[in-house]
Structures are given as structure tokens and as C-alpha cells.
Design an enzyme around this catalytic site. Structure first.
Site, short mmCIF file in Angstrom:
data_model
loop_
_atom_site.label_atom_id
_atom_site.label_comp_id
_atom_site.label_asym_id
_atom_site.label_seq_id
_atom_site.Cartn_x
_atom_site.Cartn_y
_atom_site.Cartn_z
N ARG A 117 0.81 -1.24 0.00
CA ARG A 117 0.00 0.00 0.00
C ARG A 117 0.84 1.28 0.00
NH1 ARG A 117 -3.23 -2.91 3.86
NH2 ARG A 117 -4.83 -4.02 2.68
N LYS A 139 3.57 11.25 -11.23
CA LYS A 139 2.69 10.41 -12.05
C LYS A 139 3.41 9.09 -12.30
CE LYS A 139 -0.21 13.54 -14.72
NZ LYS A 139 -0.51 14.04 -16.08
N GLU A 181 9.84 17.38 -24.85
CA GLU A 181 9.19 17.78 -23.59
C GLU A 181 9.76 19.12 -23.10
OE1 GLU A 181 6.59 16.19 -22.69
OE2 GLU A 181 6.84 14.00 -22.64
N LYS A 223 8.09 22.60 -14.11
CA LYS A 223 7.24 21.47 -13.75
C LYS A 223 6.91 21.50 -12.25
CE LYS A 223 5.88 16.84 -14.38
NZ LYS A 223 5.94 15.61 -15.11
N GLU A 233 -3.88 17.14 -11.09
CA GLU A 233 -4.40 17.49 -12.42
C GLU A 233 -5.90 17.73 -12.45
OE1 GLU A 233 -2.33 15.68 -15.79
OE2 GLU A 233 -4.25 15.61 -16.83
N ARG A 237 -2.37 21.49 -14.45
CA ARG A 237 -1.38 20.45 -14.76
C ARG A 237 -1.65 19.82 -16.12
NH1 ARG A 237 1.52 15.79 -11.02
NH2 ARG A 237 2.73 14.96 -12.76
N ASN A 241 0.30 18.32 -20.79
CA ASN A 241 -0.03 17.30 -21.79
C ASN A 241 -0.19 17.86 -23.20
OD1 ASN A 241 -0.07 15.02 -20.08
ND2 ASN A 241 -2.00 15.74 -19.24
N HIS A 244 0.01 15.59 -26.17
CA HIS A 244 -0.02 14.21 -25.69
C HIS A 244 -1.29 13.46 -26.09
CE1 HIS A 244 3.42 15.58 -23.44
NE2 HIS A 244 3.55 14.44 -22.78
N HIS A 248 -0.22 10.16 -27.52
CA HIS A 248 -0.55 8.87 -26.91
C HIS A 248 -1.28 7.97 -27.91
CE1 HIS A 248 -0.24 10.35 -22.44
NE2 HIS A 248 0.93 10.17 -23.01
N HIS A 261 8.19 8.12 -27.18
CA HIS A 261 7.21 9.02 -26.57
C HIS A 261 7.44 10.47 -27.01
CE1 HIS A 261 4.46 10.68 -23.59
NE2 HIS A 261 5.43 11.46 -23.15
P1 NAD Z 1 12.93 5.05 -21.89
O1 NAD Z 1 12.78 4.95 -20.44
O2 NAD Z 1 12.43 3.93 -22.73
O3 NAD Z 1 14.47 5.28 -22.21
C1 NAD Z 1 14.89 5.43 -23.54
C2 NAD Z 1 16.00 4.44 -23.94
O4 NAD Z 1 17.24 4.94 -23.45
C3 NAD Z 1 15.85 3.06 -23.36
O5 NAD Z 1 16.29 2.13 -24.32
C4 NAD Z 1 16.79 3.08 -22.17
O6 NAD Z 1 17.25 1.78 -21.82
C5 NAD Z 1 17.91 3.93 -22.70
N1 NAD Z 1 18.67 4.65 -21.70
C6 NAD Z 1 18.22 5.26 -20.58
N2 NAD Z 1 19.20 5.94 -20.01
C7 NAD Z 1 20.30 5.75 -20.75
C8 NAD Z 1 21.64 6.24 -20.65
N3 NAD Z 1 22.00 7.11 -19.72
N4 NAD Z 1 22.53 5.83 -21.57
C9 NAD Z 1 22.16 4.99 -22.58
N5 NAD Z 1 20.89 4.52 -22.75
C10 NAD Z 1 19.98 4.92 -21.83
O7 NAD Z 1 12.25 6.38 -22.46
P2 NAD Z 1 12.14 7.86 -21.89
O8 NAD Z 1 12.07 8.71 -23.08
O9 NAD Z 1 13.14 8.14 -20.85
O10 NAD Z 1 10.73 7.85 -21.17
C11 NAD Z 1 9.54 7.66 -21.88
C12 NAD Z 1 8.48 7.20 -20.91
O11 NAD Z 1 8.25 8.21 -19.94
C13 NAD Z 1 7.15 6.91 -21.57
O12 NAD Z 1 6.66 5.68 -21.09
C14 NAD Z 1 6.28 8.04 -21.11
O13 NAD Z 1 4.93 7.68 -21.02
C15 NAD Z 1 6.85 8.35 -19.77
N6 NAD Z 1 6.58 9.71 -19.28
C16 NAD Z 1 6.10 9.86 -18.04
C17 NAD Z 1 5.89 11.12 -17.53
C18 NAD Z 1 5.41 11.29 -16.12
O14 NAD Z 1 5.08 12.40 -15.73
N7 NAD Z 1 5.40 10.25 -15.33
C19 NAD Z 1 6.18 12.24 -18.30
C20 NAD Z 1 6.69 12.06 -19.59
C21 NAD Z 1 6.89 10.78 -20.08
N1 GLY Z 2 3.89 14.75 -18.12
C1 GLY Z 2 2.62 15.20 -17.67
C2 GLY Z 2 2.54 15.44 -16.22
O1 GLY Z 2 3.43 15.16 -15.46
O2 GLY Z 2 1.54 15.91 -15.76
#
Ligand code: NAD
Ligand code: GLY
Length: 358
Positions: A117, A139, A181, A223, A233, A237, A241, A244, A248, A261
């Protein structure tokens, strides 16, 4: 090292930004209450796992290594984190550490939100995208085949440690995806930052240390302020997006991982700009200024050719911003100004979809 604080009462936490932070004595270990589980993937583990475990010093710790990719951001892989925690008898005082990009961060965060939890977690973001966006704000989620990030929770980390040295090993395509972003913040809320990005895009693409540090810090500041104002949100907030809703839909419809992404968000921003212009919120000069910056960052400004208006609408109808069946879009009024709307002329949205999918 610079620190941006995010003020959320009892859920406040620092975002540390700097170089060689993973190896910095005490920074990680001092935040861990009891035992630590580092969650990472098979690409990042050989690069940074030993260093992370070493920086935990005497803290009892172990790790779980997941497969790499958006296509593994699902409930089956999430269960591997729970299995590792249970088989090692981790209790409620444990701390999960997300070592990786947004995929690892979102999955680890959701595991932390739901294990017994709710337990503590720390974000160690290693992609530009994760350092400027996903590691901040709480998030957390996994994907469902029918919709992106559909199963998740709000759960704030206890700290974020953005070690910019890790960006040295990041592939070019991933760096550019992160810039989508960064550019987003300029569009939605900060015209000065947008101007700065126009002046510094080449330096960012060259991985200039000062320019990168400025972009990460400014993004985190923006942010943090938005999340402080609207953690769950209910209002502003949603501006985060921008692009997005379209993005998405692209990610889910194309199969997770085919379009990154950030790439999908970039095409989505171009589409949101088009709708904004059709609604006479911006002129074509402002639209072109936005498109040009995305293009200079090496990002796509068109969705994949396989997308159709029907496909967009099918996935957009499942967007988390849909309320009472109404699609809500983030629309741009000017560089640095945006709003959330559901009372727009849907003819403009349909014209955008037809235009981009013709
Ligand atoms: P990812 O986590 O898939 O990383 C991208 C690639 O880079 C992967 O292959 C990873 O293994 C590699 N990698 C990571 N760090 C590395 C490094 N230092 N050196 C070499 N390779 C490395 O993608 P991302 O772009 O980091 O994240 C995308 C995700 O984030 C999506 O799922 C998206 O929905 C999510 N997201 C979430 C929020 C939120 O607020 N929670 C906001 C934006 C995006
Ligand atoms: N990336 C969208 C949020 O964090 O709200």
C-alpha cells in the site's frame, strides 16, 4: 549541484541536478530508511548499476533488471518487481530506486505506490526526457494494450537525483525525444524559455554542458511550480499534456516502442498547433515558429503515415483527459500561453486529422 525544491507539504522533495551525482558520497544513501531495491533495465544496468549500488554504501540493497523498452511497460513486467521484493522479504520501510528513463521511473513509481500500500521511492533519471519531465511530479503508470499509462497512481518520490553525466551514453534519437518535452514547457507557459531554446538549440544538440544544465533546471522549475499548483491534475497540470492526446494515440496505435514518446509528442504538438490556428487562436507565423523549433531539434512534425483520423479518434476517446465523453485538448494562444478546452469547434479537430492523415 543545483537543487530545485518541490513544495507539496508532507510530500515535498528536492530535485538535485548536477554531474557525477550517482557517485556523490551520501547523496543517495542518506535518503534510504532501511533497505533499497534498485530497479533498472538490461541496457542501463551494465552502465550504471554497480556505481549506484556502490553509492548506497552500507545500506542493504539488491536489484531487479527488467527488459528494455516501452513495450515492457506493462503489468507482467511490473509483477517482476513485486516478486523480487517479496522473495527478498522487503517490508514497508524499504525504498525503491528507479535507475533509468521514463519507462523504469513510471514502473518503479507505480510499484512503490502499490507495494504493501505504498513505500518510498527515489528517482535516478538517466534520459533527458526523464530528467526534465517524468521523474518529477509523481505520475506513475504502466500501459494497457488499449491505452497508454492507463493503470497507475499519483505517488511522489522522496527525492530526484538527476545526474547529467549519464546523458553522455544516451543515443542521439533519445536525446532529441527528450527535447520535445523541453520545448513543450516553452509553448505552454514560458515564452522567455522558448526564446532561449531558439537561441540555444544547436548547443543542446551538441550536448553542451551549460546549455543542458540550464534546460534541465528550467524545465524542472516549471514542472515543480505547475505540480505545486495542481498536483492531481484538476486544472493547470493538464497543460503539461500539450500534444499528448495526439501523441498517446500514435504510441498506442503504432504499437508501444515504435515511435518514441517524445517523437509522438512532437508530432502531437504540431497537430495541436494546427488545431489552434484553425480556431484562430494563433496565426500561421506563430505556428511556423513552433514547427521550426521542433524541426531544428530533429523531431517529427507529422504523424506516421499509418495513422488515420478514425484511428486517432478511437484512441483519443480513451485519453485520460476525456471527461464525460468529451475530448479535451491543450490549445496554444501564443508562444508561452495555452489553455485546456473541451468547448472548441470539433470541425477544427477533424480538419487537423484529415490534413495530417491525407
Ligand atoms: P525510456 O525509459 O524507454 O528510455 C529510452 C531508452 O534509453 C531506453 O532504451 C533506455 O534503456 C535507454 N537509456 C536510458 N538511459 C540511458 C543512458 N543514460 N545511456 C544509454 N541509454 C539509456 O524512455 P524515456 O524517453 O526516458 O521515457 C519515456 C516514458 O516516460 C514513456 O513511457 C512516457 O509515457 C513516460 N513519461 C512519463 C511522464 C510522467 O510524468 N510520469 C512524463 C513524460 C513521459
Ligand atoms: N507529463 C505530464 C505530467 O506530469 O503531468
Amino acid at each position: 549541484m543545483q537543487t530545485v525544491n518541490i513544495e507539496l507539504g508532507s510530500r515535498s522533495y528536492p530535485i538535485h541536478i548536477g554531474t557525477d551525482l550517482i557517485g556523490k558520497q551520501g547523496l543517495l544513501a542518506d535518503s534510504v530508511r532501511n533497505r533499497a531495491m534498485v530497479v533498472t533495465n538490461e541496457t542501463i544496468a551494465p552502465l550504471y548499476l554497480d556505481k549506484t549500488l556502490a553509492s548506497l554504501g552500507n545500506v542493504p540493497s539488491c536489484s531487479v533488471i527488467l527488459p528494455d523498452g516501452e513495450s515492457f511497460k506493462n503489468l507482467d513486467e511490473l509483477n517482476k518487481i513485486f516478486s523480487a521484493l517479496l522473495s527478498e522479504n522487503f517490508d514497508r520501510n524499504c525504498t525503491l530506486i528507479a535507475l533509468g528513463g521514463g519507462v523504469i521511473g513510471d514502473m518503479t513509481g507505480y510499484a512503490a505506490a502499490s507495494y504493501q500500500r505504498g513505500v518510498d521511492f527515489i528517482q535516478l533519471p538517466t534520459t533527458l526526457l526523464a530528467q526534465v519531465d517524468s521523474s518529477v511530479g509523481g505520475k506513475t503508470a504502466v500501459n494497457h494494450p488499449l491505452g497508454k499509462n492507463m493503470i497507475g497512481a499519483f505517488h511522489q518520490p522522496i527525492s530526484v537525483i538527476a545526474d547529467m553525466s549519464t546523458l553522455a551514453t544516451l543515443e542521439e534519437r533519445q536525446l532529441k525525444a527528450g527535447l520535445a518535452e523541453v520545448i513543450k514547457y516553452g509553448f505552454i507557459i514560458d515564452a522567455d524559455f522558448f526564446n532561449w531554446l531558439e537561441a540555444n538549440m544547436d548547443a543542446l544538440l551538441d550536448r553542451d554542458a551549460l546549455a543542458t544544465a540550464t534546460a534541465v533546471r528550467r524545465s524542472c522549475e516549471i514542472k515543480a511550480r505547475v505540480v505545486e499548483a495542481d498536483e492531481r491534475e484538476h486544472g493547470m497540470r493538464a497543460l503539461l499534456n500539450l500534444g499528448h492526446t495526439f501523441g498517446h494515440a500514435i504510441e498506442a496505435a503504432m504499437g508501444y516502442g515504435h515511435w518514441l514518446h517524445g517523437e509522438a509528442v512532437s508530432a502531437g504538438i504540431a497537430m495541436a498547433l494546427d488545431t489552434s490556428r484553425r480556431l484562430n487562436l494563433i496565426d500561421s507565423q506563430t505556428e511556423q515558429r513552433g514547427i521550426k523549433l521542433l524541426e531544428r531539434a530533429g523531431l517529427p512534425v507529422q504523424p506516421p503515415a499509418d495513422m488515420s483520423p478514425e484511428l486517432f479518434l478511437r484512441y483519443m476517446a480513451r485519453d485520460k483527459k476525456v471527461l464525460s465523453g468529451n475530448i479535451r485538448l491543450i490549445l496554444v494562444n501564443d508562444i508561452g500561453q495555452s489553455h485546456v478546452s473541451q468547448d472548441f469547434d470539433h470541425g477544427a479537430l477533424h480538419a487537423t486529422l484529415s490534413h495530417f492523415c491525407e
